[in-house]
Design an enzyme around this catalytic site. Structure first.
Site, PDB file in Angstrom:
ATOM      1  N   GLU A   1      31.690 -17.702  -4.096  1.00  0.00           N
ATOM      2  CA  GLU A   1      32.847 -18.120  -4.236  1.00  0.00           C
ATOM      3  C   GLU A   1      33.885 -17.742  -3.647  1.00  0.00           C
ATOM      4  O   GLU A   1      34.555 -18.103  -3.269  1.00  0.00           O
ATOM      5  CB  GLU A   1      32.957 -18.124  -6.232  1.00  0.00           C
TER       6      GLU A   1
ATOM      7  N   HIS B   1      33.677 -19.425  -0.017  1.00  0.00           N
ATOM      8  CA  HIS B   1      34.927 -20.514  -0.178  1.00  0.00           C
ATOM      9  C   HIS B   1      36.266 -20.309   0.166  1.00  0.00           C
ATOM     10  O   HIS B   1      37.194 -21.152   0.757  1.00  0.00           O
ATOM     11  CB  HIS B   1      33.811 -21.219  -1.194  1.00  0.00           C
TER      12      HIS B   1
END
Length: 192
Positions: free
Chosen positions: A72, A75
């Site tokens: 994550e 991202h």
């Protein structure tokens, strides 16, 4: 487990440092949310709030938490440095999913062995391609064929984009070397 990952995972430490250098400082209390999630989802990145959601009911081991946080954070790093259009440009989404699967350890040899997935020739590429495809299908209502075509269109350039690691970190040791290299990046140019 989140605190431990942020303090000890060389992957997370490098990504947090790179984001700070890019002007996107991450604060645990602001940019992370631990929640119960549906299904078998482990986490997600909410671009609207620039927040990472960690599915506390689906993460039971520290190694898994480390991989999810890293995935994550990739991202979030892409969101910071590349201004990804998550909602209108499926190529941007595909690229970030490819990078996250490739660089987070999702497709490492040990992760694949734990899933009883074995292969030699281009196995990592196939794992990354498959995970990126499944991630896109989980968050966008498009056909399997269209998602596959988009992943294939951007695969080579995104698979080879290893920023900020400099290369694919296969182990924690590789991630530590990448961190050391990243932190000393300006020393070489300052002495030239």
């Amino acid at each position: 487990m989140l605190q431990f990952a942020m303090e000890t995972s060389p992957y997370a430490k490098l990504l947090l440092s790179a984001m700070k250098s890019s002007g996107c400082t991450v604060y645990k209390d602001r940019h992370f949310s631990c929640e119960d999630c549906d299904g078998s989802v482990s986490g997600g990145f909410d671009a609207n709030s620039s927040q990472i959601v960690l599915c506390q009911n689906n993460i039971h081991q520290q190694a898994h938490m480390n991989r999810v946080v890293t995935h994550e954070l990739i991202h979030a790093f892409d969101h910071c440095r590349a201004h990804v259009d998550w909602f209108n440009n499926y190529r941007h989404l595909a690229c970030s999913e490819i990078r996250a699967a490739n660089l987070s350890g999702d497709c490492s040899f040990s992760s694949e062995i734990n899933r009883f997935n074995f292969g030699l020739k281009n196995h990592r590429q196939e794992c990354v391609r498959g995970r990126a495809l499944r991630s896109i299908l989980a968050v966008r209502k498009i056909s399997h064929e269209e998602a596959g075509k988009i992943v294939d269109e951007v695969f080579d350039s995104c698979f080879n984009d290893t920023a900020p690691f400099g290369r694919i970190p296969h182990t924690n040791k590789d991630a530590k070397f990448a961190t050391r290299h990243y932190e000393s990046r300006d020393r070489y140019h300052a002495n030239v």
